[in-house]
Design an enzyme around this catalytic site. Structure first.
Site, mmCIF file in Angstrom:
data_model
loop_
_atom_site.group_PDB
_atom_site.id
_atom_site.type_symbol
_atom_site.label_atom_id
_atom_site.label_comp_id
_atom_site.label_asym_id
_atom_site.label_seq_id
_atom_site.Cartn_x
_atom_site.Cartn_y
_atom_site.Cartn_z
ATOM 1 N N GLY A 16 -16.776 -2.269 23.929
ATOM 2 C CA GLY A 16 -16.944 -2.550 25.533
ATOM 3 C C GLY A 16 -16.783 -0.544 25.428
ATOM 4 O O GLY A 16 -16.920 0.100 24.512
ATOM 5 N N PHE A 17 -17.092 -0.206 26.749
ATOM 6 C CA PHE A 17 -17.938 1.320 26.961
ATOM 7 C C PHE A 17 -16.447 2.098 26.121
ATOM 8 O O PHE A 17 -16.693 3.244 25.809
ATOM 9 C CB PHE A 17 -17.790 1.471 28.679
ATOM 10 C CG PHE A 17 -18.487 2.712 29.097
ATOM 11 C CD1 PHE A 17 -18.870 3.924 28.422
ATOM 12 C CD2 PHE A 17 -16.927 3.053 29.985
ATOM 13 C CE1 PHE A 17 -18.760 4.686 28.680
ATOM 14 C CE2 PHE A 17 -16.968 4.453 29.730
ATOM 15 C CZ PHE A 17 -18.073 5.651 29.996
ATOM 16 N N ASP A 53 -13.373 -8.158 19.863
ATOM 17 C CA ASP A 53 -14.112 -8.458 20.814
ATOM 18 C C ASP A 53 -14.982 -9.527 20.914
ATOM 19 O O ASP A 53 -16.067 -10.543 20.314
ATOM 20 C CB ASP A 53 -14.876 -6.948 21.343
ATOM 21 C CG ASP A 53 -14.771 -6.618 22.685
ATOM 22 O OD1 ASP A 53 -15.260 -5.630 23.264
ATOM 23 O OD2 ASP A 53 -16.167 -8.165 23.443
ATOM 24 N N GLY A 81 -18.682 -6.490 26.488
ATOM 25 C CA GLY A 81 -18.456 -6.048 25.768
ATOM 26 C C GLY A 81 -20.064 -6.230 24.878
ATOM 27 O O GLY A 81 -20.681 -7.504 25.234
ATOM 28 N N LEU A 123 -7.324 -2.902 24.526
ATOM 29 C CA LEU A 123 -8.598 -2.778 25.647
ATOM 30 C C LEU A 123 -8.935 -4.247 26.117
ATOM 31 O O LEU A 123 -9.878 -3.399 27.643
ATOM 32 C CB LEU A 123 -9.604 -1.620 25.677
ATOM 33 C CG LEU A 123 -9.168 -0.002 25.654
ATOM 34 C CD1 LEU A 123 -7.845 0.168 24.728
ATOM 35 C CD2 LEU A 123 -10.147 0.701 25.105
ATOM 36 N N THR A 164 -7.568 -14.155 31.515
ATOM 37 C CA THR A 164 -7.792 -13.059 30.377
ATOM 38 C C THR A 164 -6.789 -11.876 30.045
ATOM 39 O O THR A 164 -6.429 -11.470 29.379
ATOM 40 C CB THR A 164 -9.364 -12.933 30.251
ATOM 41 O OG1 THR A 164 -9.608 -13.487 30.480
ATOM 42 C CG2 THR A 164 -9.322 -11.928 28.857
ATOM 43 N N ALA A 190 -4.719 -1.060 28.011
ATOM 44 C CA ALA A 190 -5.314 -0.098 28.994
ATOM 45 C C ALA A 190 -5.193 -1.047 29.699
ATOM 46 O O ALA A 190 -4.796 -1.838 30.723
ATOM 47 C CB ALA A 190 -6.396 -0.090 28.855
ATOM 48 N N TYR A 249 -7.502 -8.236 40.415
ATOM 49 C CA TYR A 249 -7.287 -7.848 38.436
ATOM 50 C C TYR A 249 -6.083 -6.828 39.122
ATOM 51 O O TYR A 249 -5.268 -6.508 38.020
ATOM 52 C CB TYR A 249 -8.447 -7.143 39.276
ATOM 53 C CG TYR A 249 -9.064 -5.815 37.717
ATOM 54 C CD1 TYR A 249 -8.644 -6.488 36.829
ATOM 55 C CD2 TYR A 249 -8.672 -4.539 38.560
ATOM 56 C CE1 TYR A 249 -8.815 -5.488 36.209
ATOM 57 C CE2 TYR A 249 -8.721 -3.389 37.774
ATOM 58 C CZ TYR A 249 -9.121 -4.112 36.299
ATOM 59 O OH TYR A 249 -9.656 -3.341 35.155
ATOM 60 N N LYS A 251 -3.223 -6.377 35.843
ATOM 61 C CA LYS A 251 -3.350 -5.269 35.377
ATOM 62 C C LYS A 251 -1.663 -4.787 35.274
ATOM 63 O O LYS A 251 -0.730 -4.497 35.005
ATOM 64 C CB LYS A 251 -3.716 -4.025 36.089
ATOM 65 C CG LYS A 251 -5.165 -4.195 35.083
ATOM 66 C CD LYS A 251 -4.927 -4.376 33.897
ATOM 67 C CE LYS A 251 -6.534 -4.914 32.455
ATOM 68 N NZ LYS A 251 -6.043 -4.695 31.576
#
Ligand code: UDP
Length: 330
Positions: free
Chosen positions: A11-12, A32, A37, A77, A96, A118, A150, A154
């Site tokens: 991913g970024f 990944d 990603g 991450l 996920t 993360a 989301y 988290k």
């Protein structure tokens, strides 16, 4: 030489972390599932002997187990991210994020491997107490609005990490990423900086959502990943949550104007109502600004790049991507 496992390393942010750790002379394995990603993000690393890539999901416990058995620490991450995905497929986001993190934490606890989890400034929700401090209350909207799933998923990840630290002695540290930007970020999942830059370079309208008075602080991804690498090496940080972001606030109107000026674009800046930009039920956050005292004290965190430097890097990155259209197939 340390062995590092980065979940979501294609991913970024993950790919920049991989690059940073390799520069420090360490070994890196990326796992990944390539859902958001991309191999493009890590193609420049794949020939390195100290770098490995495994395609797979963190929901696969056997895989996570075998990779963790051979590593000194884990950076978790891998997550389902991006406004579009959250609104369109909340079940996948919840599954996920919660099951994936649970799997990673359980395996890390088994091997007693330090782990970075993360998280995101989204967990502050629509709190209006600015700047956000790690011990502030979180203010989320109703469960009928999928946007909040989301933040909630988290927040559960954070609870899990802190609980594993508390009850099983797992060396776990949580970082809340605020808006992060830099080379290789794609506007495909809603991220505003590469979106505005891509629109400006293509001569398309730059789409400011809502009034454009909403503000964000953009932190260069290089500043973020160096702090992440330091946090996992700091035992005093275990069992703690840290904001990671910039303090330089900008409105979306000003961001659009700056992107237009720096790209010398003839694009028009247009305003798009939120109802058109997002599916109904989406609530945008008015302002988002981190208090970074805690990370500053723990690991000397001080973002070094200004917004102008971020824009220079993103513009160069988008330009090089559009001049090499066959990159996506690598
Ligand atoms: N935004 C915008 N135009 C776009 C994409 C996003 O004005 O084409 C706005 C969005 O509504 C938000 C801000 O830019 O107020 C940052 O959006 P992003 O998705 O990058 O991050 P987040 O909403 O998570 O802070």
């Amino acid at each position: 030489m340390q062995n590092n496992l980065i979940t979501g390393g294609a991913g970024f942010i993950g790919s920049h972390l991989a690059e940073y750790l390799l520069e420090q002379g360490q070994r890196v394995v990326v796992v990944d599932d390539l859902s958001t990603g991309s191999l493009d993000n890590i193609k420049h690393l794949r020939s390195r002997r100290e770098f490995g890539f495994v395609q797979g999901t963190v929901l696969n416990r056997t895989l996570v187990d075998s990779l963790t058995a051979n590593t000194d620490r884990v950076f978790h991450l891998a997550a389902a991210v991006g406004v579009d995905l959250i609104v369109k497929n909340p079940a996948r986001v919840i599954e996920t994020n919660i099951l994936g993190t649970e799997t990673v934490l359980a395996v890390c606890a088994e091997y007693k491997v330090p782990v970075f989890i993360a998280s995101t400034s989204e967990v502050y929700g629509k709190s209006e107490k600015m700047p956000f401090r790690e011990d502030d209350d979180i203010v989320l909207g109703p469960t009928s609005k999928s946007r909040w799933s989301y933040a909630c998923s988290k927040a559960i990840d954070e609870f899990l990490a802190l609980a594993y630290h508390e009850s099983r002695g797992l060396p776990a540290v949580v970082g809340r990423f605020f808006n992060t930007a830099g080379p290789r970020q794609t506007g495909q999942y809603g991220m505003v900086v590469p979106r505005f830059v891509g629109q400006a370079l293509a001569g398309e309208p730059i789409t400011v959502y809502g009034s454009g008075e909403q503000t964000r602080c953009f932190c260069h991804v290089r500043d973020v990943v160096s702090a992440v690498a330091k946090l996992i090496e700091t035992p005093a940080a275990y069992g703690q949550v840290f904001n990671l972001g910039s303090r330089e606030s900008v409105s979306m109107n000003e961001l659009a104007a700056r992107v237009k000026a720096r790209t010398e674009s003839s694009s028009k800046i247009t305003h798009v109502p939120f109802e058109e930009a997002y599916v109904s039920g989406f609530e945008d956050i008015v302002a988002r600004e981190p208090d970074i005292t805690k990370a500053r004290q723990a690991v000397d965190f001080e973002p070094r790049h200004t917004l102008d430097e971020i824009l220079t890097d993103v513009i160069a990155s988008v330009r090089s991507r559009t001049s090499q259209p066959d990159n996506a197939t690598l």
